[in-house]
Design a protein around this motif. Structure first.
Motif, PDB file in Angstrom:
ATOM      1  N   VAL A 263       0.856  -1.186   0.000  1.00 45.68           N
ATOM      2  CA  VAL A 263       0.000   0.000   0.000  1.00 45.68           C
ATOM      3  C   VAL A 263       0.892   1.235   0.000  1.00 45.68           C
ATOM      4  CG1 VAL A 263      -1.703   1.293   1.342  1.00 45.68           C
ATOM      5  CG2 VAL A 263      -1.874  -1.197   1.181  1.00 45.68           C
ATOM      6  N   THR A 264       0.513   2.259  -0.750  1.00 45.98           N
ATOM      7  CA  THR A 264       1.325   3.471  -0.834  1.00 45.98           C
ATOM      8  C   THR A 264       1.387   4.193   0.510  1.00 45.98           C
ATOM      9  OG1 THR A 264      -0.581   4.779  -1.545  1.00 45.98           O
ATOM     10  CG2 THR A 264       0.786   3.817  -3.273  1.00 45.98           C
ATOM     11  N   ALA A 265       2.487   4.894   0.739  1.00 48.06           N
ATOM     12  CA  ALA A 265       2.671   5.608   2.004  1.00 48.06           C
ATOM     13  C   ALA A 265       1.767   6.830   2.092  1.00 48.06           C
ATOM     14  CB  ALA A 265       4.130   6.022   2.160  1.00 48.06           C
TER      15      ALA A 265
ATOM     16  N   THR B 133      -3.931  12.654  -1.725  1.00 46.76           N
ATOM     17  CA  THR B 133      -2.692  13.363  -2.050  1.00 46.76           C
ATOM     18  C   THR B 133      -2.076  12.796  -3.321  1.00 46.76           C
ATOM     19  OG1 THR B 133      -2.286  13.850   0.286  1.00 46.76           O
ATOM     20  CG2 THR B 133      -0.392  13.978  -1.187  1.00 46.76           C
ATOM     21  N   THR B 134      -2.138  11.472  -3.473  1.00 45.51           N
ATOM     22  CA  THR B 134      -1.653  10.848  -4.708  1.00 45.51           C
ATOM     23  C   THR B 134      -2.441  11.358  -5.908  1.00 45.51           C
ATOM     24  OG1 THR B 134      -1.052   8.860  -3.468  1.00 45.51           O
ATOM     25  CG2 THR B 134      -1.195   8.642  -5.848  1.00 45.51           C
ATOM     26  N   ALA B 135      -3.755  11.481  -5.734  1.00 46.52           N
ATOM     27  CA  ALA B 135      -4.594  11.988  -6.825  1.00 46.52           C
ATOM     28  C   ALA B 135      -4.246  13.437  -7.147  1.00 46.52           C
ATOM     29  CB  ALA B 135      -6.069  11.860  -6.445  1.00 46.52           C
TER      30      ALA B 135
ATOM     31  N   LEU C  43      -7.847  10.203 -10.287  1.00 49.51           N
ATOM     32  CA  LEU C  43      -8.221   9.113  -9.395  1.00 49.51           C
ATOM     33  C   LEU C  43      -6.953   8.361  -8.977  1.00 49.51           C
ATOM     34  CD1 LEU C  43     -11.105   7.787 -11.647  1.00 49.51           C
ATOM     35  CD2 LEU C  43     -11.429   8.993  -9.488  1.00 49.51           C
ATOM     36  N   ALA C  44      -6.962   7.830  -7.763  1.00 52.07           N
ATOM     37  CA  ALA C  44      -5.804   7.071  -7.284  1.00 52.07           C
ATOM     38  C   ALA C  44      -6.268   5.925  -6.402  1.00 52.07           C
ATOM     39  CB  ALA C  44      -4.848   7.977  -6.509  1.00 52.07           C
ATOM     40  N   SER C  45      -5.634   4.776  -6.539  1.00 48.77           N
ATOM     41  CA  SER C  45      -5.886   3.642  -5.647  1.00 48.77           C
ATOM     42  C   SER C  45      -4.828   3.627  -4.551  1.00 48.77           C
ATOM     43  CB  SER C  45      -5.836   2.322  -6.422  1.00 48.77           C
ATOM     44  OG  SER C  45      -4.486   1.911  -6.619  1.00 48.77           O
TER      45      SER C  45
ATOM     46  N   LEU D 293     -13.546  -1.184  -7.911  1.00 48.85           N
ATOM     47  CA  LEU D 293     -12.506  -2.051  -8.467  1.00 48.85           C
ATOM     48  C   LEU D 293     -11.347  -2.251  -7.510  1.00 48.85           C
ATOM     49  CD1 LEU D 293     -12.264  -0.812 -12.165  1.00 48.85           C
ATOM     50  CD2 LEU D 293     -12.962  -3.090 -11.412  1.00 48.85           C
ATOM     51  N   PHE D 294     -11.052  -1.209  -6.721  1.00 48.15           N
ATOM     52  CA  PHE D 294      -9.874  -1.251  -5.854  1.00 48.15           C
ATOM     53  C   PHE D 294     -10.225  -1.378  -4.374  1.00 48.15           C
ATOM     54  CE2 PHE D 294      -8.253   0.683  -9.763  1.00 48.15           C
ATOM     55  CZ  PHE D 294      -7.144  -0.131  -9.991  1.00 48.15           C
TER      56      PHE D 294
END
Length: 369
Positions: free
Chosen positions: A83-85, A90-92, A160-162, A189-190
């Motif tokens: 999983v991303t930190a 914020t990723t989006a 969008l970001a997962s 989906l995620f």
């Protein structure tokens, strides 16, 4: 511009969760996010609309999804992936910023609730201001339920970001309904959760399109609740006193509570029996789709969207998320007036009784009852 203390941020989130009308994200998770953030030395800087430059670029980072657990097949599919930190909103934001080729200079919460912490975290991690405003004045179930929509501000492009690092940028959509469909299905989906960053807008248009001062108002409400608890006073009375035009619908005990995941939305109802029921007095029934949509006593409508309906713990004043409502809880149900933007013809057409299959006349009938 004001740099907020952790206490001010926590008061703000408590108030925002009260304005979250049973949805808007988990307060407990929101508090954990900001406490971790402040422990790491990050701070939230709050800017009024008058402090935002007309040529600034502003956007809205947030989560989309459902509280329902993901399908077991989805869990299995991603079980081995890290999983991303970063928080996914914020990723989006970073994905949207990269697509636009220019920095986003401030962020605005997409709604009030636990999700307000998403905008706080993004603002602090990027060292940019959080705007003291939002485009809902409450929590809302659908991407279309935004004063940006009322004022014709495009939701696209949006990113969008997962939680696993997948990102996508939607460059154009036909309407907000299509944006909702795309984001909701991306989240499903995620694992029922995704980050979104949308409505990139310049400061001039922003000031014409959002509800000013909502975060400082949330802070006032959260502080009123906290101080009442510290003084041994009634927190629910303190909350009502802090919101002009608010009213209590019932003090009672939850008799029934159920919910289910319906195409990415959390839908269900809560039935509250009066604490001191006179013979024949009917219970109050709340129906929700992520957030409370309508309160009834029998056939009588007590409150309906776009008014705000919130369930509070009777002893502490703490807001209770819809899925957390449990039989036996002693609660107070309160309602707040709708922000003026939602009472316009366009506002009611987007987020009025017709959204839940009722006639618009029911709003006038239930308002202020």
């Amino acid at each position: 511009m004001r740099t907020l203390t952790l206490q001010e941020v926590e008061d703000m989130l408590h108030g925002a969760a009260i304005y979250g009308t049973g949805g808007g994200g988990s307060l407990e998770e929101a508090l954990q996010v900001v406490r971790t953030m402040y422990a790491a030395g990050k701070r939230v800087k709050l800017a009024g609309l008058d402090e935002i430059g007309d040529d600034w670029l502003i956007a809205s980072p947030y989560y989309v999804g459902s509280v329902a657990p993901p399908d077991p097949e989805v869990v299995k599919r991603f079980a081995e992936l890290p999983v991303t930190a970063d928080e996914v909103p914020t990723t989006a934001l970073r994905a949207l910023q990269a697509y636009l080729g220019r920095p986003i200079q401030a962020v605005i919460a997409t709604e009030l609730g636990g999700n307000t912490a998403c905008a706080m975290e993004t603002a602090a991690s990027q060292d940019i201001p959080l705007v003291d405003a939002d485009p809902a004045g409450r929590a809302v179930p659908d991407l279309a339920h935004s004063t940006f929509h009322v004022h014709g501000v495009s939701i696209a492009p949006f990113a969008l970001a997962s939680r696993y690092g997948d990102t996508a940028v939607v460059t154009a959509v036909v309407n907000h309904a299509h944006a909702e469909m795309i984001a909701r299905n991306f989240a499903i989906l995620f694992g029922n959760t995704a980050g979104v960053c949308d409505h990139p807008v310049d400061g001039r248009r922003l000031k014409q399109s959002v509800i000013a001062g909502t975060l400082t108002q949330a802070e006032r409400v959260g502080r009123a609740m906290r101080l009442a608890n510290e003084r041994g006073e009634s927190p629910t009375e303190a909350i009502l006193a802090a919101v002009e035009g608010s009213r209590s619908l019932i003090d009672g005990v939850i008799r029934e509570a159920d919910w289910q995941d319906v195409k990415g939305f959390t839908e269900g109802q809560v039935v509250i029996e009066p604490s001191d029921a006179e013979q024949g007095e009917l219970p109050v029934t709340l129906w929700f789709r992520n957030e409370h949509m309508i309160a009834r006593r029998g056939e009588q409508i007590l409150s309906i969207i776009p008014e705000l309906i919130t369930v509070l713990d009777q002893k502490t004043g703490m807001p209770i998320l819809n899925p957390d409502c449990t039989p036996g809880m002693e609660v107070t149900v309160v309602t707040f007036p709708a922000p003026a933007a939602w009472e316009s013809d366009k506002g009611l057409s987007i987020f009025g009784p017709e959204y839940i299959g009722m006639s618009r006349q029911t709003y006038a009938a239930g308002k202020g009852r």
